[in-house]
Design a protein around this motif. Structure first.
Motif, PDB file in Angstrom:
ATOM      1  N   GLU A 101      11.728   6.124  -6.317  1.00 10.02           N
ATOM      2  CA  GLU A 101      12.988   5.397  -6.416  1.00 10.02           C
ATOM      3  C   GLU A 101      13.329   5.178  -7.889  1.00 10.02           C
ATOM      4  OE1 GLU A 101      12.857   1.833  -4.153  1.00 10.02           O
ATOM      5  OE2 GLU A 101      12.059   2.806  -2.335  1.00 10.02           O
ATOM      6  N   GLY A 102      14.398   5.829  -8.337  1.00  7.24           N
ATOM      7  CA  GLY A 102      14.810   5.674  -9.725  1.00  7.24           C
ATOM      8  C   GLY A 102      13.930   6.488 -10.657  1.00  7.24           C
ATOM      9  N   ASP A 103      13.839   6.014 -11.904  1.00  8.03           N
ATOM     10  CA  ASP A 103      13.058   6.709 -12.931  1.00  8.03           C
ATOM     11  C   ASP A 103      11.608   6.221 -12.928  1.00  8.03           C
ATOM     12  OD1 ASP A 103      15.328   8.070 -13.653  1.00  8.03           O
ATOM     13  OD2 ASP A 103      15.855   6.651 -15.252  1.00  8.03           O
ATOM     14  N   LEU A 104      10.755   6.970 -13.625  1.00  6.48           N
ATOM     15  CA  LEU A 104       9.357   6.590 -13.792  1.00  6.48           C
ATOM     16  C   LEU A 104       9.172   5.974 -15.167  1.00  6.48           C
ATOM     17  CD1 LEU A 104       7.508   9.722 -12.332  1.00  6.48           C
ATOM     18  CD2 LEU A 104       7.846   7.495 -11.229  1.00  6.48           C
ATOM     19  N   ARG A 105       8.406   4.930 -15.222  1.00  5.71           N
ATOM     20  CA  ARG A 105       8.103   4.304 -16.504  1.00  5.71           C
ATOM     21  C   ARG A 105       6.597   4.045 -16.596  1.00  5.71           C
ATOM     22  NH1 ARG A 105       7.980  -1.494 -16.418  1.00  5.71           N
ATOM     23  NH2 ARG A 105       8.183  -2.311 -14.298  1.00  5.71           N
ATOM     24  N   ILE A 106       6.074   4.209 -17.789  1.00  9.30           N
ATOM     25  CA  ILE A 106       4.649   4.001 -18.053  1.00  9.30           C
ATOM     26  C   ILE A 106       4.520   2.688 -18.791  1.00  9.30           C
ATOM     27  CG2 ILE A 106       2.618   4.887 -19.225  1.00  9.30           C
ATOM     28  CD1 ILE A 106       5.479   7.202 -18.247  1.00  9.30           C
ATOM     29  N   HIS A 107       3.762   1.776 -18.244  1.00  9.91           N
ATOM     30  CA  HIS A 107       3.672   0.431 -18.820  1.00  9.91           C
ATOM     31  C   HIS A 107       2.339  -0.197 -18.453  1.00  9.91           C
ATOM     32  CE1 HIS A 107       4.334  -1.724 -14.926  1.00  9.91           C
ATOM     33  NE2 HIS A 107       4.876  -0.555 -14.610  1.00  9.91           N
ATOM     34  N   GLN A 108       2.090  -1.371 -18.980  1.00  9.09           N
ATOM     35  CA  GLN A 108       0.886  -2.121 -18.652  1.00  9.09           C
ATOM     36  C   GLN A 108       1.150  -3.013 -17.440  1.00  9.09           C
ATOM     37  OE1 GLN A 108      -0.003  -4.198 -22.312  1.00  9.09           O
ATOM     38  NE2 GLN A 108      -1.410  -2.599 -22.995  1.00  9.09           N
ATOM     39  N   ALA A 109       0.148  -3.071 -16.563  1.00  8.07           N
ATOM     40  CA  ALA A 109       0.285  -3.921 -15.386  1.00  8.07           C
ATOM     41  C   ALA A 109       0.343  -5.390 -15.795  1.00  8.07           C
ATOM     42  CB  ALA A 109      -0.880  -3.687 -14.435  1.00  8.07           C
ATOM     43  N   ILE A 110       1.117  -6.154 -15.058  1.00  9.96           N
ATOM     44  CA  ILE A 110       1.205  -7.599 -15.306  1.00  9.96           C
ATOM     45  C   ILE A 110      -0.056  -8.289 -14.817  1.00  9.96           C
ATOM     46  CG2 ILE A 110       2.522  -9.698 -14.800  1.00  9.96           C
ATOM     47  CD1 ILE A 110       4.981  -7.939 -14.427  1.00  9.96           C
ATOM     48  N   GLY A 111      -0.583  -7.798 -13.715  1.00  5.17           N
ATOM     49  CA  GLY A 111      -1.763  -8.400 -13.104  1.00  5.17           C
ATOM     50  C   GLY A 111      -1.518  -8.735 -11.650  1.00  5.17           C
ATOM     51  N   ASP A 112      -2.519  -8.445 -10.792  1.00  8.11           N
ATOM     52  CA  ASP A 112      -2.495  -8.748  -9.351  1.00  8.11           C
ATOM     53  C   ASP A 112      -1.598  -7.817  -8.549  1.00  8.11           C
ATOM     54  OD1 ASP A 112      -4.329 -10.789  -9.602  1.00  8.11           O
ATOM     55  OD2 ASP A 112      -2.787 -12.321  -9.871  1.00  8.11           O
ATOM     56  N   GLU A 113      -1.011  -6.778  -9.176  1.00 17.39           N
ATOM     57  CA  GLU A 113      -0.314  -5.782  -8.369  1.00 17.39           C
ATOM     58  C   GLU A 113      -1.339  -4.997  -7.553  1.00 17.39           C
ATOM     59  OE1 GLU A 113      -0.047  -6.057 -11.706  1.00 17.39           O
ATOM     60  OE2 GLU A 113       1.923  -5.388 -12.440  1.00 17.39           O
ATOM     61  N   GLU A 114      -0.927  -4.505  -6.400  1.00 15.40           N
ATOM     62  CA  GLU A 114      -1.816  -3.729  -5.549  1.00 15.40           C
ATOM     63  C   GLU A 114      -1.257  -2.326  -5.360  1.00 15.40           C
ATOM     64  OE1 GLU A 114      -2.592  -5.726  -1.897  1.00 15.40           O
ATOM     65  OE2 GLU A 114      -4.002  -7.150  -2.798  1.00 15.40           O
ATOM     66  N   LEU A 115      -2.162  -1.357  -5.264  1.00 13.66           N
ATOM     67  CA  LEU A 115      -1.762   0.037  -5.096  1.00 13.66           C
ATOM     68  C   LEU A 115      -2.717   0.712  -4.128  1.00 13.66           C
ATOM     69  CD1 LEU A 115      -0.036   2.519  -5.954  1.00 13.66           C
ATOM     70  CD2 LEU A 115      -1.772   2.946  -7.711  1.00 13.66           C
ATOM     71  N   LEU A 116      -2.166   1.318  -3.096  1.00 15.72           N
ATOM     72  CA  LEU A 116      -2.954   2.138  -2.175  1.00 15.72           C
ATOM     73  C   LEU A 116      -3.046   3.533  -2.783  1.00 15.72           C
ATOM     74  CD1 LEU A 116      -4.394   2.598   0.540  1.00 15.72           C
ATOM     75  CD2 LEU A 116      -2.156   3.153   1.527  1.00 15.72           C
ATOM     76  N   ALA A 117      -4.259   3.921  -3.218  1.00 20.60           N
ATOM     77  CA  ALA A 117      -4.436   5.176  -3.937  1.00 20.60           C
ATOM     78  C   ALA A 117      -4.699   6.329  -2.976  1.00 20.60           C
ATOM     79  CB  ALA A 117      -5.590   5.044  -4.938  1.00 20.60           C
ATOM     80  N   LEU A 118      -4.796   7.531  -3.528  1.00 16.83           N
ATOM     81  CA  LEU A 118      -4.996   8.732  -2.720  1.00 16.83           C
ATOM     82  C   LEU A 118      -6.347   8.760  -2.036  1.00 16.83           C
ATOM     83  CD1 LEU A 118      -3.399  11.418  -5.081  1.00 16.83           C
ATOM     84  CD2 LEU A 118      -2.493  10.574  -2.896  1.00 16.83           C
ATOM     85  N   ASP A 119      -7.312   7.974  -2.508  1.00 13.81           N
ATOM     86  CA  ASP A 119      -8.607   7.907  -1.828  1.00 13.81           C
ATOM     87  C   ASP A 119      -8.598   6.916  -0.678  1.00 13.81           C
ATOM     88  OD1 ASP A 119      -8.460   5.553  -3.211  1.00 13.81           O
ATOM     89  OD2 ASP A 119     -10.350   5.778  -4.280  1.00 13.81           O
ATOM     90  N   GLU A 120      -7.379   6.450  -0.308  1.00 20.41           N
ATOM     91  CA  GLU A 120      -7.167   5.544   0.817  1.00 20.41           C
ATOM     92  C   GLU A 120      -7.797   4.170   0.596  1.00 20.41           C
ATOM     93  OE1 GLU A 120      -8.511   7.537   4.306  1.00 20.41           O
ATOM     94  OE2 GLU A 120      -6.921   9.045   4.267  1.00 20.41           O
ATOM     95  N   LYS A 121      -7.983   3.797  -0.652  1.00 20.34           N
ATOM     96  CA  LYS A 121      -8.467   2.467  -1.001  1.00 20.34           C
ATOM     97  C   LYS A 121      -7.368   1.716  -1.743  1.00 20.34           C
ATOM     98  CE  LYS A 121     -13.333   3.827  -1.491  1.00 20.34           C
ATOM     99  NZ  LYS A 121     -14.496   3.875  -2.422  1.00 20.34           N
ATOM    100  N   THR A 122      -7.321   0.403  -1.515  1.00 24.56           N
ATOM    101  CA  THR A 122      -6.329  -0.441  -2.187  1.00 24.56           C
ATOM    102  C   THR A 122      -6.975  -1.088  -3.403  1.00 24.56           C
ATOM    103  OG1 THR A 122      -5.175  -0.882  -0.108  1.00 24.56           O
ATOM    104  CG2 THR A 122      -4.775  -2.394  -1.951  1.00 24.56           C
ATOM    105  N   TYR A 123      -6.329  -0.948  -4.556  1.00 24.77           N
ATOM    106  CA  TYR A 123      -6.849  -1.489  -5.802  1.00 24.77           C
ATOM    107  C   TYR A 123      -5.924  -2.586  -6.314  1.00 24.77           C
ATOM    108  CZ  TYR A 123      -9.844   2.634  -5.778  1.00 24.77           C
ATOM    109  OH  TYR A 123     -10.755   3.595  -5.419  1.00 24.77           O
ATOM    110  N   ARG A 124      -6.558  -3.697  -6.745  1.00 28.41           N
ATOM    111  CA  ARG A 124      -5.810  -4.790  -7.352  1.00 28.41           C
ATOM    112  C   ARG A 124      -5.861  -4.596  -8.864  1.00 28.41           C
ATOM    113  NH1 ARG A 124      -4.080  -9.733  -5.679  1.00 28.41           N
ATOM    114  NH2 ARG A 124      -5.133  -9.424  -3.670  1.00 28.41           N
ATOM    115  N   LEU A 125      -4.709  -4.400  -9.466  1.00 30.27           N
ATOM    116  CA  LEU A 125      -4.632  -4.101 -10.887  1.00 30.27           C
ATOM    117  C   LEU A 125      -4.794  -5.374 -11.715  1.00 30.27           C
ATOM    118  CD1 LEU A 125      -1.604  -1.648 -10.775  1.00 30.27           C
ATOM    119  CD2 LEU A 125      -4.030  -1.087 -10.710  1.00 30.27           C
TER     120      LEU A 125
END
Length: 806
Positions: A282-306
């Motif tokens: 959705e929209g453009d891609l931007r590379i930045h530092q995580a704020i903290g506590d964001e979650e991402l379901l990765a390709l290894d099917e595990k959820t990581y808390r940034l």
């Protein structure tokens, strides 16, 4: 790092054999850990024809097959063998894979032997795919087309004869994490020519609908360059057979054409890439530092808390990828993907390593980015990957969008051909050195050498020498003795303290002790129990909660070792260690100590009932033996100004005066022994190796042995003393009566207890000593002996208050 021989030959034009390549790789510093050669396990399996397949006369599910093998007979005719086969698809005229008698079948682990099955001879086997470990299929034997050449090796026919080489990569060689980097090293060694890598830019036909931006704070340290392009109208089906075979050979599972392409470039050119499903971005891609506590379901099917500071790639919806480590499941490609965004970026190695370590993610991308990929190949890798996507998946490409620029890694170092001889000791012609460096990608301008962008490990002149020596082969280095600075016997190089350390170690080993080597770090409670544990000796970054402080004494480590041994059934032991201890955090607060402990009994069981528990006198004897071996004065005092970890009534301090302790010996405090969960009393000693004064004479020769030809005289004395007077005080006083004549004093009797008090008075005892007088220049007369005897009585009386027993 795994790769196949055919994969290597895509980059290296060579006629070298597999053995030559393997030996050269190890010699170049790319140690070969394993070579998987299918010819060794499957080379005996050949294509054969079933002449006739008839039912077995005594078994409904078996068939008797007359099998025509390859023409190796003495007259050149084909051989025929009978095989009993249970496969339902065995039929007359089919061609299959035959294993003759003597062949090892990898799928079953069986070595084929001639056999009889239900009364019929069977010589060999018609094989299924599972028996060759090609797949799990075993419902029938392998059925080959009619054009399969009779007698040919099956691995040659099926394209399986491609050896896999597995090499170990050291952290300083990220360029060797790609097959092309390995080929470059082999070409420099002379095993072939490096094939040129053709890079033809793909012209985009439309602007990319997805833009990219890098946060300003990351352009200098986190992500200097990020580029990508949209490819629309792709067909993401299975990848071609050649690509799947290569990925399977190195242990990767083929997923889809798009994913397999990115994996291929990761191992082929050390260029990790990532493909986003453009329709899910959705929209453009931007590379930045995580704020903290964001979650991402990765390709290894595990959820990581940034965590705050982690680098991520986000769209307007949120994080879509953990930058340089692993993509997200949401924007991953599937078989329904038709539009993709292909990205190629350069990530800071330290940032990637820190993020991967904190999230505990191990991926091929992280493994390469944290070691350092080629920053100058970022855009070239994108072009090559685009070309392969178009070739395998079709589609239409957009223009490249990018933010940032390729970081400047240009640097040069002085190239001195003579340094190879002075630093390594090898004679390599200057022309050969220059050719070697140029083949490895270095640019030589006069006496300056510029490393290629893919070699971040080249950081000085010595690295240039290492490259030349490595390619020339260090096996050619001849060992030569160093020239001696002077003729004759070499002078001693060990310091007096090093000599003492060696003497103490040898003495304790000869006494039957087993040496321990423990950590210099101990836990806070143990450090405090032995007089340490202050903030001055606390570690800022301990490797464990049990290793937080520098040790103030060697005994904690020895007690922990004894407790571990007792927990495993070893109850009797003698352990020692020689090493540094720390009274503070300053350089002058470190000292060298030799310590030992005795636990259990002094000797094994025997028929003479000599078995007994160890006592403080065992520890005292061993401590004195160490002091004697390091040259400490023989005459010393013993007092009871003890450390708190020793038993207050069963220990002593050997010292030269009140302020120069030499050793502490005795029984450890029962409370301390209980803390370490040890069974039985524990005897211990600590010898302070630095405290005994050094001899005034620094001669390396020993003093001549002095032996008197005159007969010694022994005299016995018994003194009535206060019960608290120590025997050592009596011995020292007697020894000081006449240092020239008195050769030794020994206690041989002690009369204590109620009977002694009844005879001599309350709190009194009798102590008997034997004094040996050794004349040197003349025989002693009665007058001489009486004179010395009076001095002995006077000295003992003055020092102890005792009187000569009547």
């Amino acid at each position: 790092m795994k790769f196949t021989l055919s994969w290597l030959k895509d980059h290296l034009e060579t006629e070298a054999s597999l053995d030559q390549i393997s030996e050269a790789l190890t010699d170049l510093g790319l140690e070969v850990e394993e070579v998987i050669d299918p010819a060794q396990s499957l080379g005996a399996f050949r294509i054969a024809r079933v002449i006739e397949a008839l039912p077995h006369p005594d078994a409904d599910r078996l068939r008797l097959c007359r099998v025509e093998t390859w023409p190796n007979g003495p007259d050149g005719a084909s051989e025929e063998v009978q095989v009993v086969c249970g496969a339902p698809n065995a039929r007359t005229g089919m061609r299959g894979v035959f294993a003759p008698v003597g062949t090892h079948v990898p799928g079953t682990g069986v070595d084929l032997k001639p056999g009889v099955i239900r009364g019929q001879a069977s010589n060999g086997m018609l094989c299924s795919e599972r028996e060759l470990m090609l797949s799990d299929a075993h419902d029938g034997i392998i059925d080959l087309p009619e054009d399969a050449l009779l007698g040919a090796r099956f691995i040659d026919y099926a394209g399986l004869n491609d050896p896999v080489i597995d090499i170990a990569i050291t952290p300083n060689r990220p360029d060797a994490l790609g097959v092309r980097g390995i080929a470059r090293d082999l070409a420099a060694r002379g095993l072939g020519q490096l094939k040129p890598l053709e890079i033809t830019p793909v012209v985009g036909s439309f602007p990319s609908p997805i833009g990219v931006t890098i946060a300003p704070e990351l352009k200098q340290s986190g992500c200097p360059l990020f580029a990508g392009r949209v490819i629309r109208g792709v067909r993401n089906g299975p990848s071609p057979d050649w690509l799947q075979k290569r990925l399977r050979a190195i242990g990767l599972r083929p997923i889809s054409a798009l994913v397999d392409i990115t994996n291929f470039f990761t191992f082929d050119l050390n260029r990790p890439l990532h493909v986003f499903d453009a329709d899910k971005v959705e929209g453009d891609l931007r590379i930045h530092q995580a704020i903290g506590d964001e979650e991402l379901l990765a390709l290894d099917e595990k959820t990581y808390r940034l965590q705050a500071g982690h680098m991520v790639i986000s769209d307007e919806r949120g994080p879509e990828s953990i930058a340089g480590i692993m993509g997200g499941e949401h924007s991953g490609c599937t078989e329904d993907t038709v539009n993709v965004f292909l990205e190629s970026a350069y990530w800071d190695p330290i940032t990637i390593a820190a993020t991967g370590r904190s999230l505990k993610i191990n991926s091929d991308a992280r493994y390469r980015f944290e070691r350092g990929v080629d920053p100058a190949f970022t855009l070239d890798g994108l072009e090559l990957a685009t070309r392969m996507v178009l070739d395998l998946c079709g589609g239409e490409v957009s223009e490249i969008v990018q933010d940032g620029a390729v970081p400047d890694t240009t640097r040069s170092y002085r190239f001195d051909p003579l340094r190879v001889r002075t630093l390594v000791g090898m004679d390599v012609p200057e022309a050969t050195q220059r050719a070697t460096l140029e083949t490895l990608g270095f640019t030589l301008t006069g006496d300056q050498a510029t490393p290629p962008s893919w070699r971040p490990d080249i950081l000085g002149e010595a690295d240039l020498v290492e490259e030349v020596a490595r390619i020339a082969s260090l096996t050619k280095l001849e060992g030569k003795p160093l020239p001696r600075p002077q003729e004759g016997v070499a002078r001693a190089i060990l310091t007096p303290l090093q000599v003492r350390e060696r003497a103490a170690r040898r003495t304790l080993a000869s006494l039957g002790y087993n040496e321990c080597v423990t950590y210099s770090f101990i836990d806070s409670a143990s450090a405090q129990a032995f007089g340490g544990g202050s903030d001055a000796v606390q570690l800022e970054n301990p490797i464990s909660s049990e290793m937080t402080h520098m040790r103030p004494d060697l005994l904690p480590g020895l007690l922990q070792a004894a407790a571990r041994n007792q927990a495993r059934g070893t109850l009797d032991m003698a352990l020692f260690e020689v090493g540094p201890v720390f009274a503070g955090g300053e350089p002058g607060e470190q000292s060298l100590q030799a310590a030992g402990i005795l636990v259990g009994v002094s000797s094994p069981r025997d028929t003479f009932a000599s078995r007994r528990l160890v006592d403080l006198y065992d520890a005292k004897s061993d401590a004195e033996a160490v002091l004697s071996s390091i040259g400490a004065p023989a005459r010393a005092q013993i007092h009871r100004n003890l450390p708190s970890w020793f038993h207050p009534g069963r220990a002593g301090v050997i010292s030269l005066g009140p302020k120069l302790p030499l050793a502490v010996f005795g029984e450890l405090h029962p409370r301390l022994v209980k803390t370490y969960d040890l069974k039985g009393p524990v005897m211990a000693f600590s010898v302070l190796l630095e405290n005994p004064p050094l001899p005034k004479s620094r001669k390396t020769t020993r003093q001549p042995l002095t032996i008197s030809a005159l007969q010694p005289v022994d005299r016995d004395f018994a003194f009535v003393l206060d019960a608290k007077v120590e025997a050592l005080n009596v011995v020292n006083a007697a020894m000081g009566a006449d240092k020239a004549l008195i050769a030794g004093v020994q206690v041989f009797d002690e009369f204590t207890g109620p009977k002694a008090e009844a005879q001599f008075g309350e709190a009194r005892k009798s102590l008997a000593i034997s004094v040996r007088l050794q004349p040197v220049d003349k025989t002693l007369t009665d007058e001489d002996i009486e004179s010395v005897s009076r001095k002995i009585v006077e000295k003992v009386t003055k020092a102890t208050g005792g009187v000569l027993r009547g």
